[in-house]
Design a protein around this motif. Structure first.
Motif, PDB file in Angstrom:
ATOM      1  N   TRP A 129       0.815  -1.210   0.000  1.00  0.00           N
ATOM      2  CA  TRP A 129       0.000   0.000   0.000  1.00  0.00           C
ATOM      3  C   TRP A 129       0.848   1.260   0.000  1.00  0.00           C
ATOM      4  O   TRP A 129       0.445   2.281  -0.553  1.00  0.00           O
ATOM      5  CB  TRP A 129      -1.003  -0.020   1.152  1.00  0.00           C
ATOM      6  N   ALA A 133       1.778   1.487  -3.683  1.00  0.00           N
ATOM      7  CA  ALA A 133       0.623   1.844  -4.513  1.00  0.00           C
ATOM      8  C   ALA A 133       0.269   3.321  -4.381  1.00  0.00           C
ATOM      9  O   ALA A 133      -0.134   3.962  -5.361  1.00  0.00           O
ATOM     10  CB  ALA A 133      -0.580   0.981  -4.140  1.00  0.00           C
ATOM     11  N   SER A 134       0.427   3.883  -3.201  1.00  0.00           N
ATOM     12  CA  SER A 134       0.081   5.297  -3.042  1.00  0.00           C
ATOM     13  C   SER A 134       1.215   6.219  -3.475  1.00  0.00           C
ATOM     14  O   SER A 134       0.990   7.396  -3.730  1.00  0.00           O
ATOM     15  CB  SER A 134      -0.327   5.604  -1.603  1.00  0.00           C
ATOM     16  N   VAL A 173       1.723   7.028  -8.756  1.00  0.00           N
ATOM     17  CA  VAL A 173       0.430   7.448  -9.294  1.00  0.00           C
ATOM     18  C   VAL A 173       0.497   7.313 -10.808  1.00  0.00           C
ATOM     19  O   VAL A 173       1.210   8.073 -11.469  1.00  0.00           O
ATOM     20  CB  VAL A 173       0.126   8.908  -8.894  1.00  0.00           C
ATOM     21  N   ILE A 184      -7.688  -0.625  -7.767  1.00  0.00           N
ATOM     22  CA  ILE A 184      -6.718   0.417  -8.106  1.00  0.00           C
ATOM     23  C   ILE A 184      -6.395   0.348  -9.598  1.00  0.00           C
ATOM     24  O   ILE A 184      -6.241   1.375 -10.254  1.00  0.00           O
ATOM     25  CB  ILE A 184      -5.439   0.294  -7.259  1.00  0.00           C
ATOM     26  N   SER A 224      -6.977   3.297 -12.168  1.00  0.00           N
ATOM     27  CA  SER A 224      -5.890   3.812 -12.999  1.00  0.00           C
ATOM     28  C   SER A 224      -6.315   3.913 -14.459  1.00  0.00           C
ATOM     29  O   SER A 224      -6.013   4.901 -15.138  1.00  0.00           O
ATOM     30  CB  SER A 224      -4.655   2.908 -12.890  1.00  0.00           C
ATOM     31  N   HIS A 277      -6.417  10.891  -7.911  1.00  0.00           N
ATOM     32  CA  HIS A 277      -6.149   9.463  -8.056  1.00  0.00           C
ATOM     33  C   HIS A 277      -5.404   8.933  -6.826  1.00  0.00           C
ATOM     34  O   HIS A 277      -5.724   7.865  -6.303  1.00  0.00           O
ATOM     35  CB  HIS A 277      -5.333   9.206  -9.325  1.00  0.00           C
ATOM     36  N   ARG A 278      -4.431   9.693  -6.354  1.00  0.00           N
ATOM     37  CA  ARG A 278      -3.675   9.277  -5.165  1.00  0.00           C
ATOM     38  C   ARG A 278      -4.570   9.246  -3.930  1.00  0.00           C
ATOM     39  O   ARG A 278      -4.479   8.329  -3.106  1.00  0.00           O
ATOM     40  CB  ARG A 278      -2.495  10.210  -4.924  1.00  0.00           C
ATOM     41  N   THR A 302      -6.688   6.203  -4.112  1.00  0.00           N
ATOM     42  CA  THR A 302      -5.849   5.039  -3.833  1.00  0.00           C
ATOM     43  C   THR A 302      -5.621   4.903  -2.328  1.00  0.00           C
ATOM     44  O   THR A 302      -5.699   3.800  -1.770  1.00  0.00           O
ATOM     45  CB  THR A 302      -4.500   5.169  -4.562  1.00  0.00           C
ATOM     46  N   GLN A 303      -5.357   6.009  -1.655  1.00  0.00           N
ATOM     47  CA  GLN A 303      -5.132   5.962  -0.210  1.00  0.00           C
ATOM     48  C   GLN A 303      -6.401   5.577   0.543  1.00  0.00           C
ATOM     49  O   GLN A 303      -6.335   4.846   1.540  1.00  0.00           O
ATOM     50  CB  GLN A 303      -4.602   7.294   0.280  1.00  0.00           C
TER      51      GLN A 303
END
Length: 175
Positions: free
Chosen positions: A29, A32-33, A36, A116, A120, A144-145, A148-149
């Motif tokens: 995670w 992933a964050s 971007v 995610i 994306s 987007h970030r 994702t968070q």
């Protein structure tokens, strides 16, 4: 008593009581964050603060990654969707119907990451349609970030609850 049995009694090899699973969850995670749409988030911040060459670099990198993602989606998107759904269904059946803890752990990592992936693709399509640049591009990448968070926080929370439930049900010593 052999050393192999002693080691496995000492170190629990189940997923939710294993420290390595939680380390992998945190790293997944965090990564992933940070990335971007394939662009490191510090690059977005630098372009936002300094503009100039940093902005040009960001726009080029985003354009390359957006085109790459959308190309993959057009060429093999349905196949990837089909295999992804098959794999996630397989994990659900093995994990939650047949009680295989490792499959539960992989599903709780994989399902949110598939969301995610879909996010994306959606963001990449929006960036391409709007021909986003400058502040609009920053806004899209930051949104987007944020999403994702949020997905990551919900995923970690659900995984932690399920892991605690599993550990309390099975017991601390695997009994």
């Amino acid at each position: 008593m052999d050393w192999y049995q002693t080691l496995f009694e000492l170190i629990d090899m189940r997923s939710f009581s294993n420290l390595w699973f939680w380390i992998v969850l945190a790293v997944v995670w965090s990564t992933a964050s940070h990335w971007v749409l394939g662009v490191p988030y510090d690059m977005v911040l630098r372009a936002r603060r300094h503009a100039g060459q940093a902005e040009v670099d960001l726009e080029d990198m985003v354009r390359i990654n957006v085109n790459r993602l959308l190309y993959i989606g057009r060429v093999s998107g349905l196949w990837l969707l089909g295999f992804g759904c098959f794999f996630l269904t397989l994990l659900v059946l093995m994990g939650f119907v047949y009680g295989m803890e490792f499959a539960q752990a992989v599903f709780l990592l994989g399902f949110p990451l598939s969301l995610i992936g879909l996010l994306s693709l959606s963001t990449a399509r929006l960036i391409q349609v709007e021909d986003a640049a400058g502040d609009l591009l920053h806004k899209r990448l930051m949104r987007h970030r944020l999403y994702t968070q949020i997905i990551g926080m919900i995923s970690i929370f659900v995984t932690a609850l399920w892991g605690m439930y599993q550990n309390m049900t099975i017991g601390a010593l695997g009994g």
